[in-house]
Design an enzyme around this catalytic site. Structure first.
Site, PDB file in Angstrom:
ATOM      1  N   HIS A  75     -14.900  -9.152  -7.814  1.00 13.16           N
ATOM      2  CA  HIS A  75     -13.951  -8.784  -6.756  1.00 13.16           C
ATOM      3  C   HIS A  75     -13.204 -10.031  -6.323  1.00 13.16           C
ATOM      4  O   HIS A  75     -13.787 -11.120  -6.283  1.00 13.16           O
ATOM      5  CB  HIS A  75     -14.703  -8.195  -5.545  1.00 13.16           C
ATOM      6  CG  HIS A  75     -13.798  -7.404  -4.646  1.00 13.16           C
ATOM      7  ND1 HIS A  75     -13.017  -8.000  -3.689  1.00 13.16           N
ATOM      8  CD2 HIS A  75     -13.532  -6.086  -4.611  1.00 13.16           C
ATOM      9  CE1 HIS A  75     -12.316  -7.070  -3.071  1.00 13.16           C
ATOM     10  NE2 HIS A  75     -12.603  -5.892  -3.605  1.00 13.16           N
ATOM     11  N   ASP A 125     -16.507   0.368  -7.155  1.00 11.72           N
ATOM     12  CA  ASP A 125     -16.243   1.283  -8.283  1.00 11.72           C
ATOM     13  C   ASP A 125     -17.420   1.427  -9.234  1.00 11.72           C
ATOM     14  O   ASP A 125     -17.389   2.274 -10.116  1.00 11.72           O
ATOM     15  CB  ASP A 125     -15.028   0.765  -9.068  1.00 11.72           C
ATOM     16  CG  ASP A 125     -13.763   0.920  -8.239  1.00 11.72           C
ATOM     17  OD1 ASP A 125     -13.073  -0.088  -8.021  1.00 11.72           O
ATOM     18  OD2 ASP A 125     -13.503   2.036  -7.775  1.00 11.72           O
TER      19      ASP A 125
HETATM   20  C1  SDX Z   1     -10.988  -2.542  -6.442  1.00 11.17           C
HETATM   21  O1  SDX Z   1      -8.564  -5.900  -3.749  1.00 11.17           O
HETATM   22  C2  SDX Z   1      -9.336  -4.968  -3.359  1.00 11.17           C
HETATM   23  O2  SDX Z   1      -9.809  -4.920  -2.249  1.00 11.17           O
HETATM   24  C3  SDX Z   1      -9.590  -3.913  -4.407  1.00 11.17           C
HETATM   25  C4  SDX Z   1     -10.571  -2.808  -3.996  1.00 11.17           C
HETATM   26  C5  SDX Z   1     -10.026  -1.944  -2.901  1.00 11.17           C
HETATM   27  O3  SDX Z   1     -10.835  -1.313  -2.203  1.00 11.17           O
HETATM   28  O4  SDX Z   1      -8.788  -1.827  -2.803  1.00 11.17           O
HETATM   29  O5  SDX Z   1     -11.799  -3.393  -3.575  1.00 11.17           O
HETATM   30  C6  SDX Z   1     -10.869  -1.849  -5.145  1.00 11.17           C
HETATM   31  O6  SDX Z   1     -10.000  -2.648  -7.117  1.00 11.17           O
HETATM   32  C7  SDX Z   1     -12.304  -3.152  -6.843  1.00 11.17           C
HETATM   33  C8  SDX Z   1     -12.202  -3.935  -8.198  1.00 11.17           C
HETATM   34  C9  SDX Z   1     -12.275  -2.939  -9.343  1.00 11.17           C
HETATM   35  N1  SDX Z   1     -11.980  -3.609 -10.626  1.00 11.17           N
HETATM   36  C10 SDX Z   1     -12.940  -3.773 -11.558  1.00 11.17           C
HETATM   37  O7  SDX Z   1     -14.124  -3.489 -11.394  1.00 11.17           O
HETATM   38  C11 SDX Z   1     -12.407  -4.329 -12.877  1.00 11.17           C
HETATM   39  C12 SDX Z   1     -13.352  -5.441 -13.376  1.00 11.17           C
HETATM   40  N2  SDX Z   1     -13.219  -6.586 -12.432  1.00 11.17           N
HETATM   41  C13 SDX Z   1     -12.281  -7.598 -12.768  1.00 11.17           C
HETATM   42  O8  SDX Z   1     -11.218  -7.306 -13.594  1.00 11.17           O
HETATM   43  C14 SDX Z   1     -12.066  -8.647 -11.682  1.00 11.17           C
HETATM   44  O9  SDX Z   1     -13.301  -8.986 -11.202  1.00 11.17           O
HETATM   45  C15 SDX Z   1     -11.146  -8.298 -10.521  1.00 11.17           C
HETATM   46  C16 SDX Z   1      -9.819  -7.872 -10.997  1.00 11.17           C
HETATM   47  C17 SDX Z   1     -11.746  -7.257  -9.671  1.00 11.17           C
HETATM   48  C18 SDX Z   1     -10.990  -9.565  -9.680  1.00 11.17           C
HETATM   49  O10 SDX Z   1     -10.369 -10.484 -10.472  1.00 11.17           O
HETATM   50  P1  SDX Z   1      -9.883 -11.917  -9.894  1.00 11.17           P
HETATM   51  O11 SDX Z   1     -10.243 -12.081  -8.478  1.00 11.17           O
HETATM   52  O12 SDX Z   1      -8.457 -12.102 -10.272  1.00 11.17           O
HETATM   53  O13 SDX Z   1     -10.789 -12.901 -10.627  1.00 11.17           O
HETATM   54  P2  SDX Z   1     -10.478 -13.482 -12.034  1.00 11.17           P
HETATM   55  O14 SDX Z   1      -9.905 -12.435 -12.918  1.00 11.17           O
HETATM   56  O15 SDX Z   1      -9.708 -14.748 -11.851  1.00 11.17           O
HETATM   57  O16 SDX Z   1     -11.958 -13.815 -12.563  1.00 11.17           O
HETATM   58  C19 SDX Z   1     -12.598 -15.029 -12.182  1.00 11.17           C
HETATM   59  C20 SDX Z   1     -13.504 -15.357 -13.353  1.00 11.17           C
HETATM   60  C21 SDX Z   1     -12.758 -15.327 -14.693  1.00 11.17           C
HETATM   61  O17 SDX Z   1     -13.437 -16.204 -15.563  1.00 11.17           O
HETATM   62  P3  SDX Z   1     -12.774 -17.727 -15.756  1.00 11.17           P
HETATM   63  O18 SDX Z   1     -11.341 -17.500 -16.228  1.00 11.17           O
HETATM   64  O19 SDX Z   1     -12.866 -18.387 -14.396  1.00 11.17           O
HETATM   65  O20 SDX Z   1     -13.661 -18.364 -16.803  1.00 11.17           O
HETATM   66  O21 SDX Z   1     -14.518 -14.323 -13.456  1.00 11.17           O
HETATM   67  C22 SDX Z   1     -14.365 -13.641 -14.687  1.00 11.17           C
HETATM   68  C23 SDX Z   1     -12.982 -13.929 -15.197  1.00 11.17           C
HETATM   69  O22 SDX Z   1     -12.946 -13.859 -16.621  1.00 11.17           O
HETATM   70  N3  SDX Z   1     -14.524 -12.211 -14.385  1.00 11.17           N
HETATM   71  C24 SDX Z   1     -15.191 -11.354 -15.152  1.00 11.17           C
HETATM   72  C25 SDX Z   1     -15.134 -10.138 -14.468  1.00 11.17           C
HETATM   73  N4  SDX Z   1     -14.437 -10.270 -13.338  1.00 11.17           N
HETATM   74  C26 SDX Z   1     -14.057 -11.573 -13.300  1.00 11.17           C
HETATM   75  N5  SDX Z   1     -15.838 -11.508 -16.331  1.00 11.17           N
HETATM   76  C27 SDX Z   1     -16.420 -10.395 -16.838  1.00 11.17           C
HETATM   77  N6  SDX Z   1     -16.414  -9.181 -16.246  1.00 11.17           N
HETATM   78  C28 SDX Z   1     -15.779  -9.008 -15.056  1.00 11.17           C
HETATM   79  N7  SDX Z   1     -15.756  -7.819 -14.460  1.00 11.17           N
END
Ligand code: SDX
Length: 426
Positions: free
Chosen positions: A306, A364
Site C-alpha cells: 500500500h 483487497d
Molecule cells: C487500494 O491509495 C489507496 O488508499 C488505495 C486503496 C483505497 O482504499 O482507495 O487503499 C485501495 O487500491 C489498495 C491497493 C490495491 N492494490 C494491490 O493490491 C495491487 C498490488 N499492490 C501494488 O501494486 C502496490 O503495493 C501498490 C500499488 C498498492 C502501492 O504501490 P507504491 O506505493 O507505488 O509502491 P511501489 O510500487 O513503489 O513499490 C515499492 C516497492 C517496489 O520495489 P522496489 O522498486 O523498491 O525494489 O515494493 C514493491 C515494488 O516492486 N512492491 C511489491 C508489491 N507492492 C510493492 N512487490 C511485490 N508485490 C507487491 N504487491
C-alpha cells in the site's frame, strides 16, 4: 508550537516558505508561491504531495489508523450501517435517528433509474465488464439528472445529486450483472435495507426468491463500510480533479469509477482472486512469491502492499475477521481459496522481501474471498468497491466545491522533448 518554516535555496535564490499543518499528521511545505519564481516541484505519483486540505478522512500509515470525521474505522464497522457512514462522510457527523430516517427515505426514493437509462445497458455486449457498464451508465446520468437548472455551486443541488448517486449506483451495479447473464432487471424494494436491496437485485429473479441471511447482509454492510472512503487515493483525486473544472457530478463519479477499475487500485480484489485461483495449491506458493520478488517479472502479489500503510491496513484486519465469520456461517471454513490465502499471507509475512519493503495485506486481499463466499462473481468485486466508494467520492466532490478557494487543477511537467525546430520542407 512555533510556526514551522521551510527554507529553500535554489541556486542564488533563498526562499522562506510557509508550512501548512493539519489537526494531526505530517506538516507540508506550501510551495504554491514557487511558480512566481519560475520554479516547480517534481513528485511523480504524488507520494510527497498534499493536493488539498480535507476534514473527511485521516489515514496514519505508520500506525495503521483510519478515521472518518475522527471516528476510528474499527468502531464504525462495528456500530454503524453503511448509510450512517455515507451521511457522516458528506455531512461531518453521524445522523441522529430523525436524520437517519430522512436520509434513508431519500435514498429509497432515488433508488430507481429513469426508464430510458435501461436502454444504455443494451448498448453493451453481454460480456462487457460490469465496470465498463457502470462507467457508461453513471456518466449518462448527466443527461438525465443534471440540466442547466442544476448548479454545482448550489449546495442543495449537490446534496440531491449525491443522494441520487448513492441511491442509484447499487441498482446500476446489480443491473450490470443481471444484463451480463441475460437476467431481467430486478427493481429495488421499499421494504428492504440498502444492502438487502443490492443482494436481492443481484440474486433474485421473477421465479427466484432470494432468502436474506442477516449474517450475510451484515458482512456485506461491512464490505461497504470498509471501502467507503480513503482520503486522496487515485480515484478520489480523479473525482476532485474532474470536479475542479466544474464538470457535473455524474461525469466526476464516472471518472472515479474508471480510475478505480485499474488492478493497482480497486481492481486488485478481482485480481487477487484470479491470482489465488491461478496459484491453486499451497505447493505453488513459493513459485509466486519468487516471481513477486523478481524485478524482471512484472508480477506482483495482488492484495499486498500500500502506498500509505506500512505496517497494517486496519481494513484488512476487519475484513479477515469478517471472512472467518462468513465462511463459518456458510460452512465454508475449509474453503480451499481461503486456506490458500491464509497460507500465502503467513509465508509472505515471514519473507524478508515483504518485511523489508513493508508489504502487508491490504483491504483487497480478503474482500474478494468474502464476496466470493457471498456468491458475488469476480467480475463484480470492483463494482461493489465502486458502489461503496461513491459515498466517499461525493463527499470529497462536495467538500472541494464548498471550499471557495478551489481552483481548476492544472499540474505542470518537466519537458524532456525536442527543442524548437522548423518543420522540414516536405
Ligand atoms: C487500494 O491509495 C489507496 O488508499 C488505495 C486503496 C483505497 O482504499 O482507495 O487503499 C485501495 O487500491 C489498495 C491497493 C490495491 N492494490 C494491490 O493490491 C495491487 C498490488 N499492490 C501494488 O501494486 C502496490 O503495493 C501498490 C500499488 C498498492 C502501492 O504501490 P507504491 O506505493 O507505488 O509502491 P511501489 O510500487 O513503489 O513499490 C515499492 C516497492 C517496489 O520495489 P522496489 O522498486 O523498491 O525494489 O515494493 C514493491 C515494488 O516492486 N512492491 C511489491 C508489491 N507492492 C510493492 N512487490 C511485490 N508485490 C507487491 N504487491
Amino acid at each position: 508550537m512555533a510556526k514551522l518554516k521551510a527554507n529553500i535555496n535554489v541556486d542564488t535564490l533563498n526562499l522562506n516558505l510557509p508550512v501548512v499543518e493539519g489537526t494531526v499528521g505530517y506538516p507540508a511545505i506550501d510551495v504554491s508561491s514557487l511558480h512566481s519564481h519560475g520554479i516547480k516541484t517534481f513528485d511523480p505519483g504524488f507520494s510527497s504531495t498534499a493536493e488539498c486540505t480535507s476534514s473527511i478522512t485521516f489515514v496514519d500509515g505508520g500506525k495503521g489508523e483510519l478515521l472518518h470525521r475522527g471516528h476510528p474505522i474499527e468502531q464504525l464497522a462495528e456500530k454503524c450501517e453503511f448509510l450512517d457512514i455515507a451521511y457522516l462522510l458528506f455531512n461531518g457527523e453521524l445522523p441522529n435517528s430523525r436524520e437517519k430516517t430522512i436520509f434513508t427515505n431519500a435514498i429509497k426514493e432515488h433508488s430507481l433509474l429513469h426508464d430510458q437509462l435501461t436502454n444504455i445497458f443494451r448498448g453493451f455486449r453481454r460480456d462487457a465488464h460490469p465496470m465498463a457498464v457502470m462507467v457508461g451508465v453513471v456518466g449518462s446520468m448527466s443527461a438525465f439528472y443534471f440540466d442547466e437548472t442544476m448548479k454545482v455551486g448550489n449546495l442543495n443541488h449537490r446534496k440531491l445529486s449525491a443522494q441520487r448517486l448513492i441511491a442509484k449506483v447499487p441498482t446500476i451495479a446489480a443491473w450490470s450483472f443481471a444484463y451480463s447473464n441475460g437476467s431481467p432487471f430486478v427493481y429495488p424494494k421499499e421494504e428492504l435495507s440498502y444492502s438487502e436491496n443490492f443482494l436481492n437485485m443481484m440474486f433474485s429473479g421473477p421465479n427466484i426468491k432470494y432468502l436474506q441471511n442477516p449474517i450475510i447482509t451484515k458482512a456485506f454492510e461491512k464490505i461497504l463500510i470498509l471501502h467507503a472512503d480513503h482520503e486522496q487515493n487515485a480515484s478520489t483525486s480523479t473525482v476532485r480533479l474532474v470536479g475542479s473544472s466544474g464538470a457535473n457530478p455524474f461525469a466526476c463519479i464516472a471518472a472515479g469509477i474508471a480510475s478505480l477499475w485499474g488492478p493497482a487500485h480497486g481492481g486488485a480484489n478481482e485480481a487477487t482472486l484470479k491470482m489465488l485461483s491461478e496459484i491453486r495449491n499451497e505447493r505453488r506458493i513459493g513459485e509466486y512469491i519468487k516471481r513477486a520478488k523478481d524485478k524482471s517479472d512484472n508480477f506482483r502479489l495482488m492484495g499486498f502492499g500500500h502506498r500509505i500503510y506500512k505496517n497494517k491496513d486496519p481494513r484488512a484486519i476487519i475484513m479477515k475477521a469478517t471472512c472467518h465469520e462468513v465462511l463459518d456461517e456458510l460452512g465454508l471454513r475449509n474453503d480451499p481459496i481461503f486456506k490458500l490465502a491464509l497460507k500465502l499471507e503467513n509465508i509472505a509475512l515471514e519473507d524478508d522481501y515483504f518485511v523489508k519493503k513493508k508489504l502487508y495485506p491490504n483491504v483487497d486481499f480478503y474482500s474478494g474471498i468474502v464476496m466470493k463466499a457471498l456468491g458475488i462473481p469476480n467480475s463484480m468485486f470492483t463494482a461493489v468497491f465502486a458502489l461503496a466508494r461513491t459515498a466517499g467520492w461525493v463527499a470529497h466532490w462536495n467538500e472541494m466545491l464548498t471550499n471557495e478557494k478551489s481552483k481548476i487543477g492544472r499540474p505542470r511537467q518537466i519537458y524532456t522533448g525536442k527543442l524548437r525546430r522548423d518543420v522540414p520542407n516536405l
